[in-house]
Design a protein around this motif. Structure first.
Motif, mmCIF file in Angstrom:
data_model
loop_
_atom_site.group_PDB
_atom_site.id
_atom_site.type_symbol
_atom_site.label_atom_id
_atom_site.label_comp_id
_atom_site.label_asym_id
_atom_site.label_seq_id
_atom_site.Cartn_x
_atom_site.Cartn_y
_atom_site.Cartn_z
ATOM 1 N N LEU A 162 43.585 51.985 40.676
ATOM 2 C CA LEU A 162 44.445 51.237 39.755
ATOM 3 C C LEU A 162 45.274 52.182 38.894
ATOM 4 O O LEU A 162 46.471 51.958 38.673
ATOM 5 C CB LEU A 162 43.599 50.321 38.872
ATOM 6 N N TRP A 163 44.637 53.246 38.399
ATOM 7 C CA TRP A 163 45.342 54.167 37.503
ATOM 8 C C TRP A 163 46.429 54.953 38.244
ATOM 9 O O TRP A 163 47.499 55.230 37.689
ATOM 10 C CB TRP A 163 44.346 55.127 36.861
ATOM 11 N N ASN B 186 43.033 42.681 43.915
ATOM 12 C CA ASN B 186 43.782 43.132 42.745
ATOM 13 C C ASN B 186 45.295 43.132 42.964
ATOM 14 O O ASN B 186 46.030 43.811 42.245
ATOM 15 C CB ASN B 186 43.309 44.521 42.331
ATOM 16 N N THR C 136 32.856 52.603 40.889
ATOM 17 C CA THR C 136 33.692 52.250 39.746
ATOM 18 C C THR C 136 34.776 53.292 39.522
ATOM 19 O O THR C 136 35.948 52.956 39.278
ATOM 20 C CB THR C 136 32.833 52.099 38.478
ATOM 21 N N VAL C 137 34.410 54.560 39.602
ATOM 22 C CA VAL C 137 35.394 55.628 39.412
ATOM 23 C C VAL C 137 36.490 55.548 40.469
ATOM 24 O O VAL C 137 37.688 55.650 40.161
ATOM 25 C CB VAL C 137 34.706 57.006 39.445
ATOM 26 N N GLU D 288 37.452 52.930 42.294
ATOM 27 C CA GLU D 288 38.280 51.730 42.135
ATOM 28 C C GLU D 288 39.200 51.846 40.918
ATOM 29 O O GLU D 288 40.381 51.489 40.989
ATOM 30 C CB GLU D 288 37.371 50.512 42.032
ATOM 31 N N ARG D 289 38.688 52.343 39.823
ATOM 32 C CA ARG D 289 39.556 52.552 38.653
ATOM 33 C C ARG D 289 40.638 53.579 38.969
ATOM 34 O O ARG D 289 41.783 53.458 38.513
ATOM 35 C CB ARG D 289 38.738 53.038 37.467
ATOM 36 N N GLY D 290 40.261 54.597 39.753
ATOM 37 C CA GLY D 290 41.239 55.605 40.120
ATOM 38 C C GLY D 290 42.388 55.027 40.932
ATOM 39 O O GLY D 290 43.544 55.432 40.771
ATOM 40 N N PRO E 269 40.981 56.158 31.262
ATOM 41 C CA PRO E 269 40.755 54.856 31.905
ATOM 42 C C PRO E 269 39.910 54.914 33.167
ATOM 43 O O PRO E 269 39.243 53.931 33.508
ATOM 44 C CB PRO E 269 42.174 54.361 32.217
ATOM 45 N N VAL E 270 39.906 56.032 33.871
ATOM 46 C CA VAL E 270 39.152 56.124 35.119
ATOM 47 C C VAL E 270 37.652 56.243 34.867
ATOM 48 O O VAL E 270 36.835 55.718 35.639
ATOM 49 C CB VAL E 270 39.656 57.309 35.969
ATOM 50 N N THR E 271 37.257 56.898 33.784
ATOM 51 C CA THR E 271 35.838 57.215 33.581
ATOM 52 C C THR E 271 35.275 56.747 32.244
ATOM 53 O O THR E 271 34.086 56.944 31.976
ATOM 54 C CB THR E 271 35.625 58.740 33.696
#
Length: 236
Positions: free
Chosen positions: A227-228, A32, A220-221, A223-225, A143-145
């Motif tokens: 990025l956020w 990423n 997923t949480v 990895e999104r965390g 966006p995280v969840t």
């Protein structure tokens, strides 16, 4: 496009397998657009120029100790816009003797309730309980969840002491079982975010072992965390 800089800091109690756990996410970061630096201690936090140039810190350091200079460096960087994230004891049970670290993160592991005493055999599994992680109303749009349904785990269930500055994206409830001393169910945050100056913090409490981190919802949480939490344009 300028690549982002991620700093992975790992160490502390080996029971949480900090090397294996963090290596699970390094490819995601690189894919990423992050340049990843890995450090085996918190000494780097005292390096002001390095921290100022870091867009995201991923910490996996359970218990352990941190110096005043190191913690000051971490807090200064986050306040200036460096993102800070982690999972389980690597962020929510770090540096127990430091109240200033607790103030930064906003929540602290207190315990993980165990099985009925007659079912305990002296291993880590004594503290593995089936439980549900439920996304909050805020979490459904964050966006995280967003889009993650409630999910079940059979692992350590963190009981967390926390303040009101955190934004809770998911929770887990500890029932009042006959062998426990509390008298009603207690709900703890399982995923939360926190704004600190220009910085963003994300804490995910599931993650005792690699198999939990590989759970699709947990992964997923996290990895999104990452990025956020990463430094935003307004914080650069």
């Amino acid at each position: 496009m300028t690549r982002k800089k991620a700093l992975v800091v790992r160490g502390g109690w080996e029971g949480h397998e900090p090397v294996k756990a963090t290596e699970l996410f390094v490819p995601f970061l690189r894919d990423n657009g992050y340049d990843v630096r890995i450090e085996e201690s918190t000494g780097v936090y005292a390096d002001a120029p390095e921290m100022a140039a870091t867009d995201l810190v991923v910490q996996c350091v359970t218990m352990s100790e941190i110096t005043h200079e190191q913690l000051s460096g971490l807090r200064t960087a986050v306040e200036a816009g460096t993102g800070f994230t982690g999972w389980h004891g690597g962020i929510a049970d770090s540096f127990r003797a430091s109240s200033d670290y607790l103030h930064l993160v906003g929540g602290q592991f207190a315990t993980h309730p165990g099985k009925e005493p007659c079912e305990r055999h002296g291993g880590a599994e004594d503290n593995f309980l089936p439980h549900t992680v439920t996304v909050t109303e805020l979490g459904r749009t964050h966006p995280v969840t967003a889009g993650i349904e409630e999910f079940d785990l059979d692992t350590e269930q963190y009981w967390v002491l926390h303040d009101d500055l955190i934004d809770v994206l998911a929770t887990t409830t500890h029932p009042a079982r006959p062998w426990q001393p509390w008298h009603r169910p207690v709900t703890s945050p399982a995923v939360w975010t926190r704004r600190w100056g220009a910085g963003r913090i994300v804490v995910t409490t599931p993650g005792h072992s690699v198999d939990v981190l590989e759970n699709p919802s947990v992964r997923t949480v996290i990895e999104r965390g990452m990025l956020w939490a990463t430094r935003t344009a307004s914080a650069s």
